[in-house]
Design a protein around this motif. Structure first.
Motif, PDB file in Angstrom:
ATOM      1  N   CYS A   1     -27.518   2.588 -21.884  1.00  0.00           N
ATOM      2  CA  CYS A   1     -26.444   3.731 -21.637  1.00  0.00           C
ATOM      3  C   CYS A   1     -26.093   4.373 -19.898  1.00  0.00           C
ATOM      4  CB  CYS A   1     -26.701   4.385 -22.606  1.00  0.00           C
ATOM      5  SG  CYS A   1     -24.967   5.444 -22.688  1.00  0.00           S
ATOM      6  N   LEU A   2     -27.412   4.987 -19.744  1.00  0.00           N
ATOM      7  CA  LEU A   2     -27.090   5.512 -18.382  1.00  0.00           C
ATOM      8  C   LEU A   2     -27.248   4.791 -17.306  1.00  0.00           C
ATOM      9  CD1 LEU A   2     -30.839   7.253 -18.916  1.00  0.00           C
ATOM     10  CD2 LEU A   2     -28.426   8.079 -19.123  1.00  0.00           C
ATOM     11  N   VAL A   3     -27.729   3.758 -16.642  1.00  0.00           N
ATOM     12  CA  VAL A   3     -27.005   2.500 -16.293  1.00  0.00           C
ATOM     13  C   VAL A   3     -25.308   2.115 -15.919  1.00  0.00           C
ATOM     14  CG1 VAL A   3     -27.377   0.550 -14.891  1.00  0.00           C
ATOM     15  CG2 VAL A   3     -29.204   1.343 -15.554  1.00  0.00           C
ATOM     16  N   GLU A   4     -25.235   1.732 -17.758  1.00  0.00           N
ATOM     17  CA  GLU A   4     -23.845   1.319 -17.125  1.00  0.00           C
ATOM     18  C   GLU A   4     -22.652   2.665 -17.222  1.00  0.00           C
ATOM     19  OE1 GLU A   4     -21.751  -1.671 -18.314  1.00  0.00           O
ATOM     20  OE2 GLU A   4     -24.283  -2.466 -17.465  1.00  0.00           O
ATOM     21  N   HIS A   5     -23.073   4.145 -17.128  1.00  0.00           N
ATOM     22  CA  HIS A   5     -22.323   5.294 -17.118  1.00  0.00           C
ATOM     23  C   HIS A   5     -23.102   6.463 -16.454  1.00  0.00           C
ATOM     24  CE1 HIS A   5     -19.842   3.699 -20.104  1.00  0.00           C
ATOM     25  NE2 HIS A   5     -21.176   3.622 -20.680  1.00  0.00           N
ATOM     26  N   ALA A   6     -23.897   5.974 -15.493  1.00  0.00           N
ATOM     27  CA  ALA A   6     -24.605   6.786 -13.834  1.00  0.00           C
ATOM     28  C   ALA A   6     -23.716   7.941 -13.808  1.00  0.00           C
ATOM     29  CB  ALA A   6     -25.134   5.842 -12.973  1.00  0.00           C
ATOM     30  N   ALA A   7     -22.844   8.318 -13.081  1.00  0.00           N
ATOM     31  CA  ALA A   7     -22.022   8.928 -12.486  1.00  0.00           C
ATOM     32  C   ALA A   7     -21.659   9.931 -14.167  1.00  0.00           C
ATOM     33  CB  ALA A   7     -20.967   8.304 -12.123  1.00  0.00           C
ATOM     34  N   LYS A   8     -21.524   9.439 -15.374  1.00  0.00           N
ATOM     35  CA  LYS A   8     -20.872  10.663 -15.425  1.00  0.00           C
ATOM     36  C   LYS A   8     -22.689  11.205 -16.667  1.00  0.00           C
ATOM     37  CE  LYS A   8     -19.034   9.249 -20.121  1.00  0.00           C
ATOM     38  NZ  LYS A   8     -18.073   9.063 -20.839  1.00  0.00           N
ATOM     39  N   ALA A   9     -23.133  10.205 -17.374  1.00  0.00           N
ATOM     40  CA  ALA A   9     -24.376  10.554 -17.547  1.00  0.00           C
ATOM     41  C   ALA A   9     -25.706  11.480 -17.097  1.00  0.00           C
ATOM     42  CB  ALA A   9     -25.387   9.210 -18.319  1.00  0.00           C
ATOM     43  N   ALA A  10     -24.946  11.429 -15.647  1.00  0.00           N
ATOM     44  CA  ALA A  10     -26.220  12.460 -14.440  1.00  0.00           C
ATOM     45  C   ALA A  10     -25.786  13.891 -14.670  1.00  0.00           C
ATOM     46  CB  ALA A  10     -26.166  11.844 -13.785  1.00  0.00           C
ATOM     47  N   TYR A  11     -25.287  13.644 -15.939  1.00  0.00           N
ATOM     48  CA  TYR A  11     -24.437  15.544 -15.421  1.00  0.00           C
ATOM     49  C   TYR A  11     -24.464  15.563 -16.527  1.00  0.00           C
ATOM     50  CZ  TYR A  11     -24.018  14.865 -10.341  1.00  0.00           C
ATOM     51  OH  TYR A  11     -24.501  14.621  -8.890  1.00  0.00           O
ATOM     52  N   LEU A  12     -24.167  15.029 -18.717  1.00  0.00           N
ATOM     53  CA  LEU A  12     -24.287  15.207 -19.452  1.00  0.00           C
ATOM     54  C   LEU A  12     -25.411  15.897 -19.972  1.00  0.00           C
ATOM     55  CD1 LEU A  12     -22.630  12.213 -21.317  1.00  0.00           C
ATOM     56  CD2 LEU A  12     -21.912  14.531 -20.314  1.00  0.00           C
ATOM     57  N   SER A  13     -25.774  16.842 -21.091  1.00  0.00           N
ATOM     58  CA  SER A  13     -27.274  16.783 -21.737  1.00  0.00           C
ATOM     59  C   SER A  13     -27.335  16.087 -22.426  1.00  0.00           C
ATOM     60  CB  SER A  13     -26.571  18.053 -23.166  1.00  0.00           C
ATOM     61  OG  SER A  13     -25.594  18.257 -23.286  1.00  0.00           O
TER      62      SER A  13
END
Length: 280
Positions: A30-42
């Protein structure tokens, strides 16, 4: 290699070599596929995105050696690259195709270093026969690779049907002298595919895997992993990247044995002309 490629490679590098549970692999994917968004989520938001519990996200970060998810998130922010902006007027189909072009661009950047592709080619060209595994969604990819590979390499055997006979066919290939297997394993990662790869390794075969990510379930059982991202923005996945990787691998195999490959190609062309196989 440009800065964006370095950061993408670093993101995958966080997970490579780590022993992750299936739940943790799901978070990593999930982090790889959505890295740009996931890096700023809780941690809670990542849990919702991956469909797991918040404690699972915390345990995942600690399994990678971080004190908790906030420490991992700081690392992700340094490694991720924002996706190029898309014009507001693009419809969902255009966005899906645009995402595929981005996947191919990143794949092209990673291919600046061909060491792993060449290592995979060296393993495969020495195998007679050469089993090529691809079940369910990966079956067309295995057939596509097998169709062209069979023109220049003898003994290519496409294994595209599961069931009780799959391991029998794998045993037969090993008994006939196979020393390696190419496995196409794509989401949602058929259980039979992973089991077949595990059996191949246990039987002494070297395994080259083309899959969507360096953290897919098949990676821990493969000698060489060649990742190529899968498009996920339509109802069914787009496999443009894995198909490109398959043909890059075949090219590397041809490059490693130029004389016999050229001879077989010339023989095929002569036979096709004599039989009037093609109109052009």
């Amino acid at each position: 290699m440009n800065d964006g490629a370095v950061k993408s490679a670093g993101l995958l590098g966080l997970f490579q070599g780590a022993r992750l549970t299936p739940t943790q692999r799901r978070i990593a994917h999930c982090l790889v596929e959505h890295a740009a968004k996931a890096a700023y989520l809780s941690a809670a938001e990542v849990a919702d995105l991956a469909g797991v519990s918040q404690p699972s996200v915390t345990r995942f970060a600690m399994a990678l050696g971080y004190s908790g998810y906030p420490a991992l998130r700081r690392e992700l922010r340094e490694l991720t690259v924002d996706e190029p902006g898309l014009p507001a007027e693009q419809n969902p189909m255009q966005r899906a195709v645009h995402a595929e072009t981005e996947h191919l661009r990143r794949l092209g950047e990673r291919l600046h270093d061909l060491d792993e592709v060449r290592r995979a080619a060296a393993l495969l060209i020495g195998s007679r026969p050469l089993p090529v595994l691809g079940l369910r969604a990966a079956a067309p990819l295995a057939a596509y690779f097998g169709y062209f590979a069979a023109k220049v390499f003898p003994g290519v055997r496409v294994l595209d049907e599961g069931g009780t006979s799959l391991l029998d066919r794998l045993d037969q290939a090993r008994a006939d002298g196979a020393g390696a297997m190419l496995a196409m394993v794509l989401p949602r990662y058929p259980r039979e595919s992973v089991e077949a790869v595990r059996e191949a390794r246990a039987a002494g075969l070297a395994v080259v895997a083309i899959t969507d990510s360096a953290i897919s379930p098949v990676t821990e059982h493969a000698d060489v992993v060649l990742p190529a991202a899968v498009g996920t923005q339509l109802v069914f996945d787009l496999h443009t990247g894995p198909m490109a990787m398959a043909m890059v691998l075949l090219q590397a195999m041809c490059d490693a044995a130029p004389e016999p490959v050229q001879r077989r190609l010339e023989e095929f062309e002569a036979t096709a002309a004599r039989r009037h196989v093609f109109l052009a």
